[in-house]
Design an enzyme around this catalytic site. Structure first.
Site, PDB file in Angstrom:
ATOM      1  N   HIS A   1      -5.819   2.864   1.177  1.00  0.00           N
ATOM      2  CA  HIS A   1      -5.111   4.022   1.724  1.00  0.00           C
ATOM      3  C   HIS A   1      -5.854   4.671   2.900  1.00  0.00           C
ATOM      4  O   HIS A   1      -5.264   4.969   3.932  1.00  0.00           O
ATOM      5  CB  HIS A   1      -4.868   5.072   0.630  1.00  0.00           C
ATOM      6  CG  HIS A   1      -4.289   4.508  -0.634  1.00  0.00           C
ATOM      7  ND1 HIS A   1      -3.326   3.534  -0.630  1.00  0.00           N
ATOM      8  CD2 HIS A   1      -4.546   4.769  -1.947  1.00  0.00           C
ATOM      9  CE1 HIS A   1      -2.990   3.241  -1.897  1.00  0.00           C
ATOM     10  NE2 HIS A   1      -3.727   3.975  -2.710  1.00  0.00           N
TER      11      HIS A   1
ATOM     12  N   ASP B   1       0.916  -1.135   0.000  1.00  0.00           N
ATOM     13  CA  ASP B   1       0.000   0.000   0.000  1.00  0.00           C
ATOM     14  C   ASP B   1       0.960   1.190   0.000  1.00  0.00           C
ATOM     15  O   ASP B   1       1.601   1.474   1.024  1.00  0.00           O
ATOM     16  CB  ASP B   1      -0.871   0.032   1.256  1.00  0.00           C
ATOM     17  CG  ASP B   1      -1.820   1.211   1.243  1.00  0.00           C
ATOM     18  OD1 ASP B   1      -1.403   2.307   0.809  1.00  0.00           O
ATOM     19  OD2 ASP B   1      -2.970   1.054   1.673  1.00  0.00           O
ATOM     20  N   HIS B   2       1.103   1.848  -1.139  1.00  0.00           N
ATOM     21  CA  HIS B   2       2.216   2.808  -1.234  1.00  0.00           C
ATOM     22  C   HIS B   2       2.063   3.977  -0.268  1.00  0.00           C
ATOM     23  O   HIS B   2       3.040   4.661   0.036  1.00  0.00           O
ATOM     24  CB  HIS B   2       2.423   3.278  -2.681  1.00  0.00           C
ATOM     25  CG  HIS B   2       1.446   4.303  -3.161  1.00  0.00           C
ATOM     26  ND1 HIS B   2       0.148   3.998  -3.480  1.00  0.00           N
ATOM     27  CD2 HIS B   2       1.579   5.634  -3.351  1.00  0.00           C
ATOM     28  CE1 HIS B   2      -0.470   5.110  -3.866  1.00  0.00           C
ATOM     29  NE2 HIS B   2       0.368   6.120  -3.801  1.00  0.00           N
TER      30      HIS B   2
HETATM   31  C1  BG6 Z   1      -3.438   4.640  -6.313  1.00  0.00           C
HETATM   32  C2  BG6 Z   1      -4.730   4.684  -7.071  1.00  0.00           C
HETATM   33  O1  BG6 Z   1      -3.460   3.600  -5.377  1.00  0.00           O
HETATM   34  O2  BG6 Z   1      -3.247   5.868  -5.639  1.00  0.00           O
HETATM   35  C3  BG6 Z   1      -4.767   5.853  -8.033  1.00  0.00           C
HETATM   36  O3  BG6 Z   1      -4.910   3.484  -7.794  1.00  0.00           O
HETATM   37  C4  BG6 Z   1      -4.426   7.141  -7.320  1.00  0.00           C
HETATM   38  O4  BG6 Z   1      -6.045   5.954  -8.641  1.00  0.00           O
HETATM   39  C5  BG6 Z   1      -3.162   6.990  -6.493  1.00  0.00           C
HETATM   40  O5  BG6 Z   1      -4.262   8.145  -8.292  1.00  0.00           O
HETATM   41  C6  BG6 Z   1      -2.922   8.223  -5.642  1.00  0.00           C
HETATM   42  O6  BG6 Z   1      -1.673   8.130  -5.035  1.00  0.00           O
HETATM   43  P1  BG6 Z   1      -0.884   9.413  -4.578  1.00  0.00           P
HETATM   44  O7  BG6 Z   1       0.395   8.893  -4.038  1.00  0.00           O
HETATM   45  O8  BG6 Z   1      -0.717  10.266  -5.802  1.00  0.00           O
HETATM   46  O9  BG6 Z   1      -1.746  10.101  -3.555  1.00  0.00           O
END
Ligand code: BG6
Length: 485
Positions: free
Chosen positions: A241, A178-179
């Site tokens: 997230h 989960d980045h």
């Molecule tokens: C991803 C989603 O997990 O997170 C995308 O699949 C989204 O749709 C992205 O744009 C948003 O990540 P960040 O790091 O730009 O907030």
């Protein structure tokens, strides 16, 4: 930094994620020395590429990193090998296994393997099954699986996927990405909450009025309708997230700074999520879809006009909701969450509003709040009730503000670099456990069930902050969304 020895086998080596995130992240690890002499990356995908061509792709993905030299880029790219691969063909796994063994010798890796699944999720289970049946896992060194989202579409499919990967890997070998957990300001929550008695003392239902989480994006669906149409904002952003943020914000203090201790309290926070009945879900969660609008003279397409989107699509591009956790310290505290595409601008923030004082000299003073800015700025603002300047005792909101220096923040490792570095180092802290994923799906499935019988889809103009329903949701509790740049 200690060097990790490993052969990394990347499924999805020609993909967008690999180019945009994974190669730059590995390059960062290379420049920091965590990847150094003793590593090789085997990129696999269907197309028949040569090693030379693959190295050009990898070089192109990293050469614009700040300060990269041509020598560094070439040295890095020389560790990459390409194997064209059909994930359903057992014979191809033997080829992969032999190549991995050869590179293991060549780079003196010692049997360590990192299998990285960065392709269409419909193949995750097939790959995991073949890794076992074709005996790719080594008996010396570590064998770890890194697996990208989406982890299922609902609880049932997530369980099925989990069963198929746990047939090959045990829970401690699985690194679910989960980045958000690799982001600086998410990792900073632990320090904020537990290194400051000031906040530690008031971080509970007696002092907190409500918590708000906003994950706003300015972009639309981009080129991803194929995936997004079947997912929507609820599955794309809330299940993973937002739920992880809720857990970090409401969990108890871990007994130690270890992966095991942190996951113990985090899992308990997930278990405490109040799962709605369909009727409660319909009353507490709203959705929306962006409609066309003209912003600064440019017409922005509505969601239903985007390439690959059905003209009568009922996919949510926006979600707002109220949720709660049934833990002793947070029961009854409303947690408002919202996320959407084509909102006013990219902004990720969390605001904790503290209850106003109800007695004494300043009974009835305005509530105070603390905002965590995650992106694009990183830092905090604490609003307190101060005294107005001059011969008066009247109050005014005053802001105590800290932001990381943008230049320093840009130079800190990006989320993927931290996460791949952790997976290589065997640190499970910032990956999601099955229990957490399962609990999040139970929660989200209930919301989806609440919407299932409702064919209406509120819209919001591109560039706004969502449909009016999202504002009414808080207004009926006497609250409002906190939003400041
Ligand atoms: C991803 C989603 O997990 O997170 C995308 O699949 C989204 O749709 C992205 O744009 C948003 O990540 P960040 O790091 O730009 O907030």
């Amino acid at each position: 930094t200690e060097e990790t020895h490993a052969v990394i086998i990347l499924f999805g080596g020609s993909g967008d994620l690999a180019r945009r995130k994974l190669y730059p992240a590995m390059f960062g690890l290379f420049r920091r020395g965590q990847l150094c002499q003793h590593f090789a990356v085997i990129g696999t995908a269907r197309r028949p590429w040569s090693d030379a061509y693959y190295r050009e792709i990898v070089s192109a993905a990293v050469e614009d990193e700040p300060g990269a030299t041509a020598g560094q880029v070439a040295a890095f790219a020389s560790h990459f090998y390409y194997q064209s691969h059909d994930v359903t063909d057992a014979a191809h796994y033997t080829t992969l296994k032999d190549l991995a063994a050869k590179l293991d010798d060549q780079y003196a890796v010692g049997g360590n393997r990192l299998y990285y699944m960065a392709m269409a999720p419909s193949f995750f289970a097939t790959i995991a099954t073949h890794l076992k049946s074709e005996a790719l896992l080594t008996s010396t060194g570590f064998n770890r699986l890194v697996i990208e989202k989406p982890f299922g579409h609902d609880y049932a499919s997530a369980k099925e996927l989990n069963d198929s990967i746990t047939a090959t890997f045990d829970e401690h070998q699985i690194y679910r990405i989960d980045h958000y957990l690799g982001k600086e300001m998410v990792q900073a929550i632990l320090a904020l909450r537990f290194a400051n008695p000031l906040f530690k003392a008031v971080w509970n239902k007696d002092y907190i009025q409500d918590i708000q989480i906003t994950l706003a994006e300015a972009v639309g669906v981009e080129e991803r309708a194929g995936y997004y149409e079947g997912a929507g904002a609820l599955r794309d952003m809330v299940q993973n997230h937002i739920m992880q943020l809720v857990a970090y914000l409401t969990m108890a203090e871990p007994a130690a700074k270890t992966a095991a201790a942190i996951h113990e309290v985090k899992s308990a926070a997930f278990e405490a999520l109040h799962v709605y009945t369909p009727a409660e879900a319909a009353a507490n969660f709203v959705r929306g879809q962006y409609a066309a609008a003209t912003i600064n003279g440019t017409r922005i397409n509505g969601y239903r006009e985007e390439t690959g989107v059905a003209a009568d699509s009922l996919t949510d591009t926006f979600v707002a909701g109220k949720l709660g956790v049934d833990s002793p310290s947070f029961a009854g505290v409303p947690i408002y969450v919202r996320t959407g595409k084509r909102l006013r601008r990219k902004s990720t923030q969390v605001t904790v509003t503290f209850k106003p004082t109800t007695s004494g000299l300043f009974a009835g003073a305005a509530p105070t709040n603390l905002t965590l800015y995650l992106e694009p700025h990183q830092g905090y603002s604490l609003f307190i009730n101060g005294k107005q300047l001059g011969t008066t005792t009247a109050l005014m909101p005053e802001e105590l503000k800290y932001r990381h220096d943008p230049h320093a923040a840009a130079n800190a490792p990006e989320a993927y670099e931290r996460l791949i570095g952790s997976a290589l180092a065997g640190d499970e802290t910032d990956f999601t456990r099955w229990q957490e994923v399962a609990a999040a799906w139970h929660f989200v499935d209930a919301i989806a069930a609440g919407w299932a019988d409702d064919p209406t889809m509120p819209t919001y103009p591109a560039g706004s902050m969502g449909p009016s329903e999202a504002f009414e949701l808080l207004a009926k509790d006497g609250h409002q969304w906190f939003w400041q740049p």
